[in-house]
Design a protein around this motif. Structure first.
Motif, PDB file in Angstrom:
ATOM      1  N   ALA A  10      -6.762 -11.001   9.036  1.00 59.04           N
ATOM      2  CA  ALA A  10      -5.406 -10.560   9.378  1.00 59.04           C
ATOM      3  C   ALA A  10      -5.200 -10.561  10.884  1.00 59.04           C
ATOM      4  O   ALA A  10      -4.129 -10.960  11.380  1.00 59.04           O
ATOM      5  N   GLN A  13      -4.501 -13.979  12.084  1.00 62.76           N
ATOM      6  CA  GLN A  13      -3.129 -14.372  11.782  1.00 62.76           C
ATOM      7  C   GLN A  13      -2.144 -13.735  12.750  1.00 62.76           C
ATOM      8  O   GLN A  13      -1.228 -14.414  13.254  1.00 62.76           O
ATOM      9  N   ARG A  42       3.091 -17.283  10.819  1.00 61.06           N
ATOM     10  CA  ARG A  42       4.013 -16.957   9.737  1.00 61.06           C
ATOM     11  C   ARG A  42       5.428 -17.298  10.192  1.00 61.06           C
ATOM     12  O   ARG A  42       5.820 -16.993  11.322  1.00 61.06           O
ATOM     13  N   LEU A 112      -2.827  -3.417   4.572  1.00 60.70           N
ATOM     14  CA  LEU A 112      -3.910  -4.296   4.151  1.00 60.70           C
ATOM     15  C   LEU A 112      -4.798  -3.567   3.143  1.00 60.70           C
ATOM     16  O   LEU A 112      -4.933  -2.340   3.204  1.00 60.70           O
ATOM     17  N   LEU A 179      -2.498 -15.343   4.977  1.00 59.86           N
ATOM     18  CA  LEU A 179      -1.936 -14.094   4.461  1.00 59.86           C
ATOM     19  C   LEU A 179      -0.881 -14.375   3.397  1.00 59.86           C
ATOM     20  O   LEU A 179       0.053 -15.150   3.628  1.00 59.86           O
ATOM     21  N   GLN A 181       1.872 -12.346   0.951  1.00 60.06           N
ATOM     22  CA  GLN A 181       2.567 -11.053   0.888  1.00 60.06           C
ATOM     23  C   GLN A 181       3.003 -10.711  -0.538  1.00 60.06           C
ATOM     24  O   GLN A 181       3.634 -11.518  -1.222  1.00 60.06           O
ATOM     25  N   LYS A 212      -7.627 -15.573  -0.378  1.00 59.82           N
ATOM     26  CA  LYS A 212      -6.557 -15.251   0.556  1.00 59.82           C
ATOM     27  C   LYS A 212      -6.519 -13.742   0.800  1.00 59.82           C
ATOM     28  O   LYS A 212      -7.051 -12.953   0.016  1.00 59.82           O
ATOM     29  N   VAL A 213      -5.864 -13.344   1.889  1.00 63.53           N
ATOM     30  CA  VAL A 213      -5.723 -11.926   2.199  1.00 63.53           C
ATOM     31  C   VAL A 213      -4.337 -11.458   1.742  1.00 63.53           C
ATOM     32  O   VAL A 213      -3.313 -11.926   2.266  1.00 63.53           O
ATOM     33  N   TYR A 215      -1.244  -8.880   1.634  1.00 63.33           N
ATOM     34  CA  TYR A 215      -0.714  -7.782   2.435  1.00 63.33           C
ATOM     35  C   TYR A 215       0.608  -7.342   1.845  1.00 63.33           C
ATOM     36  O   TYR A 215       1.216  -8.039   1.022  1.00 63.33           O
TER      37      TYR A 215
END
Length: 244
Positions: A10, A13, A42, A112, A179, A181, A212-213, A215
């Protein structure tokens, strides 16, 4: 994916988004930098804004046009990130942005996860992959779960259904390669049953499994949404201010 890996990803990013370094994101002092529109950032509707603002680790990162960033250094250098969104500061900032034809549009807090959560999948849970989501286009019941935005395509959704009727949906968009969402909608007749927290937790786990992360973002005043994030194993990490 461990908590450390999630946070490190994160931070990479956010550094791309703000045209700064990861050390800047981690640091405790306010950061001032020119916006370079780096590849991999982003993309939002305010991408051409003269100023982007990120509050994290009790400091503020200002990224944008040289003149307004210099003004921010003069005006806000002694303001900590934890107090930056006090209305007196925002009023002053909004007046300065007006000279550039922009105004403050919105502010969000972002969360997160610490990692995956132990959770079994119950009867009534249904998954929809990317190529199955078009059926929900224009359905206002799920406008928070699915955005149908070209710059941030929807990747996956999970629903809880009863007798063929969807009671709640969580969806995730690929806001960048790193990231994704998560958003959630619960129908009024199903509120108070914990479906939002349950589906967000399921989706969080699946996104992490896909490398993937995930959030989660919401308005500062949306306490219900914040409780869903916290209940699903997320913790608040940063906030952003948007202009238009």
């Amino acid at each position: 994916m461990t908590k450390q890996e999630i946070f490190e990803t994160a931070y990479r990013q956010l550094a791309l988004d703000m045209s700064c370094t990861v050390d800047d994101i981690i640091s405790s002092k306010n950061v001032y930098c020119g916006k370079k529109h780096l590849e991999g950032r982003r993309l939002f509707n305010n991408d051409k804004s003269p100023l982007s603002i990120l509050c994290i680790n009790n400091k503020v990162v200002f990224s944008g046009d040289d003149d307004i960033v210099s003004w921010c250094r003069e005006r806000f250098d002694d303001v900590k990130g934890g107090w930056f969104t006090e209305f007196d500061n925002l009023r002053i900032l909004d007046a300065r942005l007006l000279a550039h034809g922009h105004r403050i549009m919105d502010s969000h807090c972002f969360f997160l996860p610490d990692g995956e959560s132990q959770l079994e999948q119950a009867d009534g849970v249904c998954w929809y992959e990317k190529d199955e989501l078009e059926r929900f286009r224009g359905d206002e019941r799920f406008e928070q779960a699915l955005g149908f935005e070209e710059l941030r395509p929807d990747e996956l959704a999970v629903t809880f259904e009863n007798n063929g009727q969807i009671l709640a949906m969580a969806g995730v968009s690929s806001d960048s390669d790193l990231l994704w969402q998560i958003g959630i909608n619960t129908l009024p007749e199903a509120e108070g049953r914990g479906l939002g927290k349950y589906l967000v937790t399921l989706l969080k786990n699946e996104v992490i499994r896909r490398g993937k992360v995930p959030y989660y973002g919401c308005h500062f005043s949306h306490s219900i949404s914040q409780r869903i994030a916290i209940g699903a194993g997320f913790t608040p990490v940063w906030s952003e201010i948007y202009t238009r």
